[in-house]
Design an enzyme around this catalytic site. Structure first.
Site, PDB file in Angstrom:
ATOM      1  N   TYR A 255       4.832   0.531  -7.661  1.00  0.00           N
ATOM      2  CA  TYR A 255       5.161  -0.113  -6.399  1.00  0.00           C
ATOM      3  C   TYR A 255       6.508   0.459  -5.986  1.00  0.00           C
ATOM      4  O   TYR A 255       7.476   0.384  -6.754  1.00  0.00           O
ATOM      5  CB  TYR A 255       5.295  -1.622  -6.559  1.00  0.00           C
ATOM      6  N   ASP A 283      -2.019  -0.402  -0.878  1.00  0.00           N
ATOM      7  CA  ASP A 283      -2.676  -1.480  -0.129  1.00  0.00           C
ATOM      8  C   ASP A 283      -1.892  -2.783  -0.166  1.00  0.00           C
ATOM      9  O   ASP A 283      -2.408  -3.820   0.254  1.00  0.00           O
ATOM     10  CB  ASP A 283      -4.089  -1.716  -0.672  1.00  0.00           C
ATOM     11  N   HIS A 377      -7.598  -4.540  -3.804  1.00  0.00           N
ATOM     12  CA  HIS A 377      -6.672  -5.294  -4.657  1.00  0.00           C
ATOM     13  C   HIS A 377      -7.340  -6.545  -5.221  1.00  0.00           C
ATOM     14  O   HIS A 377      -6.713  -7.607  -5.343  1.00  0.00           O
ATOM     15  CB  HIS A 377      -5.396  -5.670  -3.887  1.00  0.00           C
TER      16      HIS A 377
END
Length: 512
Positions: A255, A283, A377
């Site tokens: 991330y 996403d 996700h």
């Protein structure tokens, strides 16, 4: 360097006040007198289950290993404190039953009404899930099982596999079957990977370490999350030298932080450990509204050791969403134009995780990434986003060339060997599973290994009954998708007939 001073429990117990505070963690004696009051939300509150009490003070002069290890990586104390705080080591010969007792102000552990059944009685991913629902802590179950708003996508991820039918071939010699594939140049025993997931230590004290060991022993790949409970170095160092000449690698998921220098430093550490494949999550610029997670209050001491910029977890008027808080550090401005920045700091393979349409898959191929993960996700972000298996068909219809340009992985709704085989038949290189492995971790490393065995057995049976002996023989003709074909977009961009009308809408160039 001098040998650490050996200290008796009698000596440690003398330092049991807020003004003179020692604790023992894993045999090491630490002086926390100055640190504890300055960091009430950090190490000073191992478990903030009661906002009125400081847990570190409860364990003053005693062994705090259990509450510490329940939530923190072993290296955290060494990384956070200085050597001057390390007073010495505990003389284990002086441990008495009285000293080893939990502090008197600690409530006795609640006994679970539903104990875990023997592992050998668990024979499917659904069994692991049922056991997890009954035995995990309420917040842990809420965090992992929750999905966005009305759970439409979460349910569709699973149900759309059921709407695709095999077209089996008969009278084939299927006596010898091979489930091996190559993923990013590595030969692995199964076409499955463990999806990156946050804070696995919530399920089991060994967390991602147990997953890593299970994956190594069973010849599959684990992708470690930026939000893991342990640092990536702790996870890698926990593995024993493999007997295999080519053990499965570990991949890393990133991330991107709002503080880019923090991500750059993390990438450097990951690379130094020999990891060469990076999954960039694309996403999740922010977390979806996961109501089940929000409804259960969190322990305000949760932290991921690789996230130096994570906000302190706190229950607020929105609820206690652990997913929302642990993602607060993510850079919402990340875009296609940032890929050169990533390439400048990462020389290895790049996989984009979270592709949901053929148009973005095509763009990813143009950017020359090495692979993509078709994923929503786990239904945890944008509800009514498409199921992963439908995205795979979108690629076939609208961007078929991408299958020759990069590896394609499917993540979402995989629960059976038949699901794995359908994805492979329809062109996926491999699949990725998240929740099933977290639920299997309820049994530690053995649970992870048991789940892999179950999935391998189911896949092998499905291959035999479909009529193939190698996954190289899998092809789209073995799957009937007619029940869902009408749902696949007919255009790469835009809508087949609806046109945009901006009446009453502010234009992008409008200056406020």
């Amino acid at each position: 360097m001098a040998e650490p001073k050996l200290l008796s429990t009698e000596e440690v117990l003398k330092h049991n006040t807020a003004k003179d505070l020692w604790i023992v963690v894993d045999g090491q004696v630490w002086d926390m007198t100055e640190f504890a009051p300055e960091h009430p939300g950090g190490i000073g509150n191992f478990l903030t289950r009661n906002a009125q009490s400081s847990v570190i003070l409860q364990y003053a002069g005693r062994d705090a290993s259990q509450p510490y290890n329940e939530f923190h990586a072993p290296s955290l104390l060494n990384e956070t404190l200085t050597t001057s705080n390390l007073v010495g080591t505990l003389d284990i010969s002086t441990i008495s039953d009285h000293w080893a007792e939990p502090p008197p102000q600690q409530n006795p552990k609640v006994q679970l009404k539903n104990e875990k059944p023997p592992l050998e009685t668990v024979i499917s991913t659904h069994d692991f899930e049922a056991v997890a629902e009954k035995t995990l802590a309420p917040k842990t179950w809420a965090f992992y099982s929750s999905a966005a708003t009305d759970l439409v996508t979460h349910k569709a991820n699973r149900s759309f596999f059921d709407r695709m039918w095999f077209r089996p071939r008969i009278l084939r010699d299927i006596k010898m079957r091979d489930t091996r594939v190559r993923i990013m140049g590595h030969e692995v025993d199964l076409p499955i990977m463990v999806s990156p997931a946050a804070l696995a230590k919530l399920v089991h004290l060994d967390g991602e370490k147990a997953i890593a060991k299970g994956c190594q022993s069973k010849g599959i790949i684990q992708c470690v999350s930026t939000n893991a409970s342990f640092s990536i170095s702790d996870i890698v160092s926990s593995l024993s030298p493999s007997a295999s000449p080519s053990p499965p690698p570990i991949f890393f998921q990133l991330y991107v932080s709002k503080t880019r220098s923090a991500s750059e430093s993390l990438l450097h550490r990951v690379w130094s450990l020999g990891i060469r494949t990076l999954f960039l999550t694309v996403d999740s610029p922010l977390a979806g509204k996961r109501e089940a997670d929000e409804r259960v209050r969190m322990d305000e001491d949760q932290a991921a050791p690789m996230n130096s910029n994570q906000e302190k977890p706190i229950n607020d008027k929105k609820g206690g969403g652990l997913g929302r808080i642990t993602g607060s550090f993510i850079d919402e401005s990340l875009n296609w134009g940032d890929l050169p920045w990533l390439r400048a700091h990462w020389k290895g393979r790049v996989v984009l995780k979270g592709i949901m349409c053929a148009s973005d898959a095509k763009r990813a191929a143009e950017e020359q990434v090495d692979g993509i993960v078709l994923s929503n996700h786990g239904g945890r972000n944008l509800d009514t986003s498409p199921p992963a298996i439908l995205i795979l068909l979108d690629l076939h219809r609208n961007a078929p060339e991408v299958f020759e340009q990069m590896e394609i992985y499917v993540d979402g709704g995989i629960r059976r060997g038949t699901d794995i085989l359908k994805a492979i038949c329809l062109g996926a290189t491999a699949v990725s599973l998240g929740r099933p492995f977290l639920y299997s971790l309820n049994y530690g490393q053995e649970g992870v290994e048991h789940l892999v065995d179950l999935l391998k057995d189911e896949l092998s049976i499905a291959m035999a009954l479909v009529g193939i002996t190698s996954l190289a023989q899998a092809h789209p003709g073995l799957v009937n998708t007619n029940d869902v074909d009408y749902l696949i977009p007919t255009t790469l961009e835009g809508h087949p007939y609806a046109r945009s009308h901006r009446r009453g809408m502010p234009l992008r160039e409008t200056k406020l």
